[in-house]
Enzyme design. Structure first.
Site, PDB file in Angstrom:
ATOM      1  N   GLY A  84       2.251   0.418   4.986  1.00 42.08           N
ATOM      2  CA  GLY A  84       3.075  -1.089   4.564  1.00 42.08           C
ATOM      3  C   GLY A  84       1.944  -2.249   5.128  1.00 42.08           C
ATOM      4  N   ALA A  85       0.762  -1.825   4.956  1.00 41.71           N
ATOM      5  CA  ALA A  85      -0.222  -2.747   5.509  1.00 41.71           C
ATOM      6  C   ALA A  85      -1.227  -3.725   4.438  1.00 41.71           C
ATOM      7  CB  ALA A  85      -1.345  -2.103   6.335  1.00 41.71           C
ATOM      8  N   SER A  86      -0.568  -3.767   3.266  1.00 41.43           N
ATOM      9  CA  SER A  86      -1.107  -4.512   2.322  1.00 41.43           C
ATOM     10  C   SER A  86      -0.939  -6.062   2.761  1.00 41.43           C
ATOM     11  CB  SER A  86      -0.696  -4.290   0.800  1.00 41.43           C
ATOM     12  OG  SER A  86      -1.288  -3.296   0.165  1.00 41.43           O
ATOM     13  N   ASN A  99      -2.919   2.077   5.588  1.00 40.31           N
ATOM     14  CA  ASN A  99      -2.524   2.319   4.289  1.00 40.31           C
ATOM     15  C   ASN A  99      -2.510   1.351   3.221  1.00 40.31           C
ATOM     16  OD1 ASN A  99      -2.454   5.032   5.215  1.00 40.31           O
ATOM     17  ND2 ASN A  99      -0.180   5.446   4.440  1.00 40.31           N
ATOM     18  N   ASP A 106       6.539  13.292   6.291  1.00 41.27           N
ATOM     19  CA  ASP A 106       7.358  12.100   6.834  1.00 41.27           C
ATOM     20  C   ASP A 106       8.716  12.934   6.860  1.00 41.27           C
ATOM     21  OD1 ASP A 106       8.904   9.961   6.841  1.00 41.27           O
ATOM     22  OD2 ASP A 106       8.068   9.028   5.050  1.00 41.27           O
ATOM     23  N   ASP A 122       0.009  11.346   1.150  1.00 42.79           N
ATOM     24  CA  ASP A 122       0.736  10.345   1.704  1.00 42.79           C
ATOM     25  C   ASP A 122       2.543  10.845   1.556  1.00 42.79           C
ATOM     26  OD1 ASP A 122       1.263   7.863   2.787  1.00 42.79           O
ATOM     27  OD2 ASP A 122       0.804   6.967   0.840  1.00 42.79           O
ATOM     28  N   ASP A 132      -1.882   0.378  -0.783  1.00 44.18           N
ATOM     29  CA  ASP A 132      -1.337   0.718  -2.164  1.00 44.18           C
ATOM     30  C   ASP A 132      -1.132  -0.507  -2.830  1.00 44.18           C
ATOM     31  OD1 ASP A 132      -0.505   2.048  -4.426  1.00 44.18           O
ATOM     32  OD2 ASP A 132       0.958   3.341  -3.507  1.00 44.18           O
ATOM     33  N   THR A 133      -0.226  -1.465  -2.343  1.00 50.13           N
ATOM     34  CA  THR A 133       0.269  -2.595  -3.007  1.00 50.13           C
ATOM     35  C   THR A 133      -0.840  -3.449  -3.603  1.00 50.13           C
ATOM     36  OG1 THR A 133       2.629  -2.511  -2.099  1.00 50.13           O
ATOM     37  CG2 THR A 133       1.525  -4.679  -3.018  1.00 50.13           C
ATOM     38  N   HIS A 166       6.958  -1.131   2.990  1.00 54.80           N
ATOM     39  CA  HIS A 166       5.892  -1.034   1.659  1.00 54.80           C
ATOM     40  C   HIS A 166       6.210  -2.084   0.919  1.00 54.80           C
ATOM     41  CE1 HIS A 166       6.044   3.369   3.509  1.00 54.80           C
ATOM     42  NE2 HIS A 166       4.921   3.120   3.164  1.00 54.80           N
TER      43      HIS A 166
HETATM   44  O1  G3H Z   1       4.475   4.787   0.215  1.00 54.50           O
HETATM   45  C1  G3H Z   1       3.521   4.512  -0.367  1.00 54.50           C
HETATM   46  C2  G3H Z   1       3.673   3.884  -1.667  1.00 54.50           C
HETATM   47  O2  G3H Z   1       3.170   2.584  -1.574  1.00 54.50           O
HETATM   48  C3  G3H Z   1       4.940   4.000  -2.484  1.00 54.50           C
HETATM   49  O3  G3H Z   1       4.411   5.181  -3.409  1.00 54.50           O
HETATM   50  O4  G3H Z   1       5.542   4.508  -5.530  1.00 54.50           O
HETATM   51  O5  G3H Z   1       3.571   6.372  -5.400  1.00 54.50           O
HETATM   52  O6  G3H Z   1       6.040   6.658  -4.122  1.00 54.50           O
HETATM   53  P1  G3H Z   1       4.984   5.739  -4.653  1.00 54.50           P
HETATM   54  P1  13P Z   2       1.540  -1.157   0.974  1.00 53.30           P
HETATM   55  O1  13P Z   2       2.695  -1.212   0.312  1.00 53.30           O
HETATM   56  O2  13P Z   2       1.637  -2.229   1.905  1.00 53.30           O
HETATM   57  O3  13P Z   2       0.379  -1.176   0.219  1.00 53.30           O
HETATM   58  O4  13P Z   2       1.638   0.209   2.046  1.00 53.30           O
HETATM   59  C1  13P Z   2       1.408   1.363   1.436  1.00 53.30           C
HETATM   60  C2  13P Z   2       1.594   2.518   2.269  1.00 53.30           C
HETATM   61  O5  13P Z   2       1.886   2.490   3.467  1.00 53.30           O
HETATM   62  C3  13P Z   2       1.412   4.054   1.475  1.00 53.30           C
HETATM   63  O6  13P Z   2       1.749   5.043   2.645  1.00 53.30           O
HETATM   64 ZN    ZN Z   3       3.348   4.758   3.485  1.00 55.27          ZN
END
Ligand code: G3H
Ligand code: 13P
Ligand code: ZN
Length: 300
Positions: free
Chosen positions: A204-206, A246, A103, A81, A248-249, A173
């Protein structure tokens, strides 16, 4: 297994669903994500960022995911990613990642195309797919976001040869995505979608669910003014051509809520495995909700 390492994103786009791409950072997160995908019988995209690679060590994190994949009954793709450095991308390709993101969105269109093209040529030799990004998501401390220009997107995909394209349509994000009402530029997405045939990726889709934030706060966190992308907006984005989403959050929030809750309720317990198991369970549930919401359940 994914056929020759390609992500099944074209099929997802054609059939009107999306695959969540879930960020991991270690053993427990990876186990939670795998359990969710297995329980939902969904294809899995599990991804690591460059900062996770520095945190965990690339061989360690790849080894964990690879081992979980060996025992899994679902197709699995490990994806890099936000790859920004060529040496890391090369290392991922040599280890056997099936997909990488380059990216180069902070550069000019010309430089972004050139760098993406370079990664496409490296990845092709390994049967690996490439996600690129055009436009820029708002980053903490940075200037305004640059939303993706539809005509540039068409040119970019044709010239770079990328397999999927991350676009900027208003998301960002983290847990603080909007100051007022969530605003996604669906008209822009529709236009990009009509011009570009490769699967589109939404970063950034959380959704930053209130219940998770409240649970974190109930057990000592101090999160305020959080705002995410509502589920209905994600569903609309899928209908308009987004095939990889995506997350993550929301996984981090679930994990943190689990750790905090466990320690608050079990003050005498100092075996990390017990707290981590609870965090894992909460994270797994959130991952399952994403697989269901995006229509990936049963697609393995
Ligand atoms: O871009 C994606 C993430 O949510 C930020 O991740 O803290 O592992 O760089 P990171
Ligand atoms: P969130 O921070 O919205 O979860 O996005 C995660 C993301 O885009 C990872 O590449
Ligand atoms: Zn991202």
């Amino acid at each position: 297994m994914f056929v020759s390492g390609r992500l099944p994103l074209n099929r997802a786009r054609k059939q009107g669903y999306a695959l969540p791409a879930l960020n991991t950072n270690g053993l427990e997160m990876s186990k939670a994500i795998f359990s969710a995908a297995e329980r939902m019988k969904a294809p899995l995209i599990i991804q690591v960022t460059e900062s996770t690679i520095s945190y965990a060590g690339i061989e360690n994190i790849f080894g964990i995911v690879k081992q979980l994949e060996r025992n899994a009954k679902i197709p699995v793709c490990i994806h890099l990613d936000h790859g920004r450095r060529l040496p890391i991308i090369r290392k991922c390709l040599s280890l056997g990642f099936k997909s990488v993101m380059i990216d180069a969105s902070k550069f000019s269109l010309k430089k972004n195309i050139a760098l993406t093209k370079k990664v496409v040529s490296l990845a092709k030799r390994k049967g690996c797919s490439v996600e690129a990004e055009l436009g820029a998501l708002k980053r903490i401390g940075s200037m305004e976001q640059r939303l993706t220009d539809p005509k540039e997107a068409l040119l970019f995909v044709e010239k770079s040869g990328c397999d999927s394209l991350a676009i900027a349509i208003g998301t960002s994000h983290g847990a603080y995505k909007f100051s007022g009402k969530p605003r996604i530029d669906f008209a822009r997405l529709k236009e990009i979608s009509s011009l570009v045939s490769v699967p589109l990726v939404l970063h950034g889709a959380s959704s930053v669910p209130k219940e998770l934030v409240q649970k974190c706060n109930r057990f000592g966190a101090g999160l305020s003014h959080t705002k995410g992308v509502p589920g209905k907006d994600l569903k609309k984005a899928i209908r308009l051509g987004v095939a990889k989403i995506n997350i993550d959050t929301d996984l981090r929030l679930a994990f943190t809520a689990g750790l905090r809750e466990f320690h608050a309720k079990n003050p005498k317990d100092f075996d990390p495995r017990n707290a981590l198991s609870h965090a894992q369970l909460l994270t797994q549930r959130v991952a399952e909700q994403k697989l269901v919401m995006f229509g990936a359940k049963g697609r393995a």
